[in-house]
Design a protein around this motif. Sequence first.
Motif, PDB file in Angstrom:
ATOM      1  N   VAL A 260      20.016   2.096  -1.214  1.00  0.00           N
ATOM      2  CA  VAL A 260      20.382   0.998  -0.307  1.00  0.00           C
ATOM      3  C   VAL A 260      19.490   1.006   0.930  1.00  0.00           C
ATOM      4  N   ALA A 261      19.327   2.167   1.543  1.00  0.00           N
ATOM      5  CA  ALA A 261      18.525   2.258   2.762  1.00  0.00           C
ATOM      6  C   ALA A 261      17.067   1.875   2.502  1.00  0.00           C
ATOM      7  N   LEU A 262      16.509   2.328   1.388  1.00  0.00           N
ATOM      8  CA  LEU A 262      15.110   2.014   1.103  1.00  0.00           C
ATOM      9  C   LEU A 262      14.953   0.533   0.773  1.00  0.00           C
ATOM     10  N   ARG A 263      15.868  -0.033   0.023  1.00  0.00           N
ATOM     11  CA  ARG A 263      15.769  -1.461  -0.289  1.00  0.00           C
ATOM     12  C   ARG A 263      15.836  -2.290   0.997  1.00  0.00           C
ATOM     13  N   GLU A 264      16.741  -1.928   1.914  1.00  0.00           N
ATOM     14  CA  GLU A 264      16.846  -2.647   3.190  1.00  0.00           C
ATOM     15  C   GLU A 264      15.567  -2.505   4.016  1.00  0.00           C
ATOM     16  N   GLU A 265      14.975  -1.315   4.010  1.00  0.00           N
ATOM     17  CA  GLU A 265      13.729  -1.086   4.752  1.00  0.00           C
ATOM     18  C   GLU A 265      12.589  -1.909   4.159  1.00  0.00           C
ATOM     19  N   LEU A 266      12.513  -1.952   2.833  1.00  0.00           N
ATOM     20  CA  LEU A 266      11.486  -2.758   2.179  1.00  0.00           C
ATOM     21  C   LEU A 266      11.673  -4.236   2.513  1.00  0.00           C
TER      22      LEU A 266
ATOM     23  N   PRO B  88       7.299  12.842   2.166  1.00  0.00           N
ATOM     24  CA  PRO B  88       7.053  11.658   1.347  1.00  0.00           C
ATOM     25  C   PRO B  88       5.683  11.728   0.664  1.00  0.00           C
ATOM     26  N   ARG B  89       5.708  11.570  -0.641  1.00  0.00           N
ATOM     27  CA  ARG B  89       4.494  11.556  -1.446  1.00  0.00           C
ATOM     28  C   ARG B  89       4.599  10.387  -2.413  1.00  0.00           C
ATOM     29  N   THR B  90       3.469   9.819  -2.777  1.00  0.00           N
ATOM     30  CA  THR B  90       3.464   8.725  -3.751  1.00  0.00           C
ATOM     31  C   THR B  90       2.618   9.136  -4.948  1.00  0.00           C
ATOM     32  N   TYR B  91       2.876   8.451  -6.051  1.00  0.00           N
ATOM     33  CA  TYR B  91       2.157   8.724  -7.298  1.00  0.00           C
ATOM     34  C   TYR B  91       1.643   7.409  -7.840  1.00  0.00           C
ATOM     35  N   LEU B  92       0.356   7.319  -8.031  1.00  0.00           N
ATOM     36  CA  LEU B  92      -0.304   6.090  -8.446  1.00  0.00           C
ATOM     37  C   LEU B  92      -0.029   4.995  -7.417  1.00  0.00           C
ATOM     38  N   ALA B  93      -0.360   3.754  -7.729  1.00  0.00           N
ATOM     39  CA  ALA B  93      -0.187   2.671  -6.760  1.00  0.00           C
ATOM     40  C   ALA B  93       0.892   1.692  -7.201  1.00  0.00           C
ATOM     41  N   SER B  94       1.824   2.159  -8.035  1.00  0.00           N
ATOM     42  CA  SER B  94       2.802   1.228  -8.614  1.00  0.00           C
ATOM     43  C   SER B  94       4.226   1.438  -8.130  1.00  0.00           C
ATOM     44  N   GLY B  95       4.379   1.964  -6.921  1.00  0.00           N
ATOM     45  CA  GLY B  95       5.715   2.064  -6.336  1.00  0.00           C
ATOM     46  C   GLY B  95       6.509   3.259  -6.804  1.00  0.00           C
ATOM     47  N   ASN B  96       5.880   4.427  -6.842  1.00  0.00           N
ATOM     48  CA  ASN B  96       6.548   5.674  -7.205  1.00  0.00           C
ATOM     49  C   ASN B  96       6.466   6.613  -6.011  1.00  0.00           C
TER      50      ASN B  96
ATOM     51  N   PRO C 158       0.846  -1.199   0.000  1.00  0.00           N
ATOM     52  CA  PRO C 158       0.000   0.000   0.000  1.00  0.00           C
ATOM     53  C   PRO C 158       0.886   1.256   0.000  1.00  0.00           C
ATOM     54  N   MET C 159       0.482   2.241  -0.769  1.00  0.00           N
ATOM     55  CA  MET C 159       1.290   3.456  -0.874  1.00  0.00           C
ATOM     56  C   MET C 159       1.337   4.223   0.440  1.00  0.00           C
TER      57      MET C 159
ATOM     58  N   GLU D 295       4.861   5.850   4.978  1.00  0.00           N
ATOM     59  CA  GLU D 295       5.246   5.655   6.381  1.00  0.00           C
ATOM     60  C   GLU D 295       6.715   5.219   6.472  1.00  0.00           C
ATOM     61  N   MET D 296       7.121   4.264   5.625  1.00  0.00           N
ATOM     62  CA  MET D 296       8.507   3.781   5.651  1.00  0.00           C
ATOM     63  C   MET D 296       9.484   4.907   5.344  1.00  0.00           C
ATOM     64  N   LEU D 297       9.146   5.744   4.370  1.00  0.00           N
ATOM     65  CA  LEU D 297      10.025   6.868   4.031  1.00  0.00           C
ATOM     66  C   LEU D 297      10.163   7.797   5.238  1.00  0.00           C
ATOM     67  N   GLY D 298       9.061   8.044   5.917  1.00  0.00           N
ATOM     68  CA  GLY D 298       9.098   8.868   7.121  1.00  0.00           C
ATOM     69  C   GLY D 298       9.894   8.214   8.242  1.00  0.00           C
TER      70      GLY D 298
END
Length: 184
Positions: A68-74, A46-54, A30-31, A36-39
């Motif tokens: 690197v940090a975002l991939r590890e968080e995901l 943090p803002r998202t665009y559409l529901a496809s991981g942008n 969910p976007m 939340e993860m970015l925060g």
Amino acid sequence: MSGRGGRIAQVNTFVALLRAVNLGSHARLPMARLREMLGELGWQQPRTYLASGNAVFTAPLEAGAVAVALREELAANGLDTEVMVRTGEHLRALAAAGHPFAAPGVEHPKLQVAFPLHPVTPQQVAAMPVPGGETARAADGEVFLHYPDGVGRSKLTTAHLQRHLGTPVTCRNFGTVRGLAQMC
């Protein structure tokens, strides 16, 4: 945020493009949770665009460290996927330059941009076999694609691009690229 010697670290605007997120039942995210993860990583706006991981956000880091940090968080949240990160400045420049295959009557879904995880050269793209009437061209570090019969019927798939370019890629239509650029 202070850097070494009391200097203020430069805050950059970034665009994160997650590969293969929310396609059917695969890799659901969910976007709102992505924001939340970015925060939680301490990144701002943090803002998202559409529901496809942008996602668009600001952080006092370099693009490589952000990826690197975002991939590890995901991954820590159960989603193992590549993350392509570009600066807001880069995306604005891509949108301003326009798509090299744009022409009157050509719809945005037929104009795609492939964002490679690792740099590719124009020579790699020129040497790649391109099926049917599709066209591919490297420019500004990305691969611009034209699908005259639409993406759904093409054999120039993400898997084809990855196999011949030797790096993971994620694709967005040019309308999405322009929308993300406006958010920056």
